[in-house]
Write an enzyme that holds these catalytic residues in place. Sequence first.
Site, PDB file in Angstrom:
ATOM      1  N   HIS A  39       0.867  -1.175   0.000  1.00 25.83           N
ATOM      2  CA  HIS A  39       0.000   0.000   0.000  1.00 25.83           C
ATOM      3  C   HIS A  39       0.905   1.227   0.000  1.00 25.83           C
ATOM      4  O   HIS A  39       1.691   1.440   0.937  1.00 25.83           O
ATOM      5  CB  HIS A  39      -0.901   0.005   1.237  1.00 25.83           C
ATOM      6  CG  HIS A  39      -2.026   0.999   1.161  1.00 25.83           C
ATOM      7  ND1 HIS A  39      -1.816   2.357   1.227  1.00 25.83           N
ATOM      8  CD2 HIS A  39      -3.364   0.823   1.002  1.00 25.83           C
ATOM      9  CE1 HIS A  39      -2.977   2.981   1.126  1.00 25.83           C
ATOM     10  NE2 HIS A  39      -3.942   2.072   0.988  1.00 25.83           N
TER      11      HIS A  39
ATOM     12  N   HIS B 286      -9.997  26.892 -48.909  1.00 26.30           N
ATOM     13  CA  HIS B 286     -10.342  25.636 -49.578  1.00 26.30           C
ATOM     14  C   HIS B 286      -9.227  25.202 -50.528  1.00 26.30           C
ATOM     15  O   HIS B 286      -9.466  24.491 -51.504  1.00 26.30           O
ATOM     16  CB  HIS B 286     -11.664  25.762 -50.349  1.00 26.30           C
ATOM     17  CG  HIS B 286     -12.786  26.300 -49.537  1.00 26.30           C
ATOM     18  ND1 HIS B 286     -13.503  25.530 -48.652  1.00 26.30           N
ATOM     19  CD2 HIS B 286     -13.285  27.562 -49.432  1.00 26.30           C
ATOM     20  CE1 HIS B 286     -14.413  26.273 -48.049  1.00 26.30           C
ATOM     21  NE2 HIS B 286     -14.301  27.516 -48.501  1.00 26.30           N
TER      22      HIS B 286
ATOM     23  N   SER C 132      17.022  12.522 -46.024  1.00 24.85           N
ATOM     24  CA  SER C 132      16.506  11.275 -46.573  1.00 24.85           C
ATOM     25  C   SER C 132      17.665  10.306 -46.714  1.00 24.85           C
ATOM     26  O   SER C 132      18.795  10.707 -47.037  1.00 24.85           O
ATOM     27  CB  SER C 132      15.853  11.516 -47.942  1.00 24.85           C
ATOM     28  OG  SER C 132      15.621  10.295 -48.619  1.00 24.85           O
TER      29      SER C 132
END
Length: 509
Positions: free
Chosen positions: A129, A217, A341
Amino acid sequence: MRHVTSPAAPSSQPAEQSTQQPTGQRVDLAAVTPPIALGPLDGRYRAAVAPLVDHLSEAALNRARIHVEVEWLVMLCNGTVGAGSVPAPVVPGAPRLTDAEIAYLRQIPATFGAEEIAELAAIEKETVHDVKAVEYFIKRRLAADVAGAALGTTSLPAASELVHFACTSEDINNLSYALMVAGAVRDVWLPAATALADQVADMAREHAAVPMLSRTHGQPATPTTLGKELAVLAHRLRRQLHRVEGAEYLGKLNGATGTYGAHTVAVPGVDWPAVSRAFVEGLGLTWNPLTTQIESHDWQAEVYADVARFNRILHNLATDVWTYISMGFFTQIPVAGATGSSTMPHKVNPIRFENAEANLEISCSLLDTLSATLVTSRLQRDLTDSTTQRNIGPAFGHSLLAIDNVRRGLKALHANAELMAQDLDENWEVLGEPVQSAMRAASVAGVPGMENPYERLKDLTRGRRVDAGRMREFVATLGLPDDVAQRLQALTPASYTGLAERLVEDYLA
């Protein structure tokens, strides 16, 4: 709160072979010393999140518990003075502690380090505990031989049974978590998040006058400035920081079901709610007067929701900057020796912003789960909050890691004003908006020949490219008043930014 350690699984090998690695058998990484971190926050990303360990780790939780237990003991013996004063002693017969004894007690959490962590862990193995282990840990230091060795003559042994007096574990835990989260937010997360918002604001001011074609958009739209768009994000981030700065951190100390039952039976006649309030507020927290066994955790859900909202706005910044990089509006300053990369040597990947996106999503997932889970407890108590709250550290850790990545990524950016200017010059059709708006105003003013302005500009611009010559030729045929015509003839996509620069100056503090 109860923590049970499962027994180790039986070995599948004979005992005499269990400590050896047969030829060809792979190394058991779980057995490597020192232990290997399971998660990236304690491994790969440790440096970025290490300051949170002092606030939100398991060791920090136990240190906070010791701090709360010690301060409760001091309160019971010595009361308080000033606003909300509590007479001493709260418990009749309790010794009045000297300044030296109080200093000794407060050194227990202050010196809580590696040896003490190991000692407490050993006690917990026996108690099974965690909070009871803290109680025994403190009582060891109040024993006559230990306290006497440090202080000489002392009344601390007589106060031993006041450690954890009338408390349920949650009395200690809720206060500990409130102190931990408050410290982590105020000392670590808020300074880092504020520095990021300030960095974005500085960039906004730097680029307040740099014209840029908008995309609504994903399509070419009314021009803006790079600085104004960054200012929007800085303003949004700062608004959430203001909410986090005003957060309340609640706490309670009222017993097993929030009734002060043990308190009133053991020591009747004391105004226990007043004692509780003085104690909680003395810790720097806001007192919650009505609870079940647990403090309801609503304040935690509120803080985590605000931090998650900050995360989501920062995620928006990361994706926008990533997009501007892909468009060439931002170029990245290469880091010497770095590889973008493994096969394409030309690449400088926007890895900082991609890393930030992922960590912000993980942080939000954890914060959302914490918020949803912690506000519910079955009847007067269940233990779902026990393991849930142990994930507060990772929730803030992933956010802090993202903040670090975005800050580093922003430092490596260079605004490509030339490319933005070229992009604007290739989209003269965006001037269809101001031209038709000027025609509308002229029509209202009684100028003839201004019929159907929107439709006429739609016919000219929709779905087709319009260059400077075609737009100016069109304006010249409209019959607008000279001053209006001259204003439109002088207009370019790069100059059609309205009040963008002023908005940055006026509203970005």
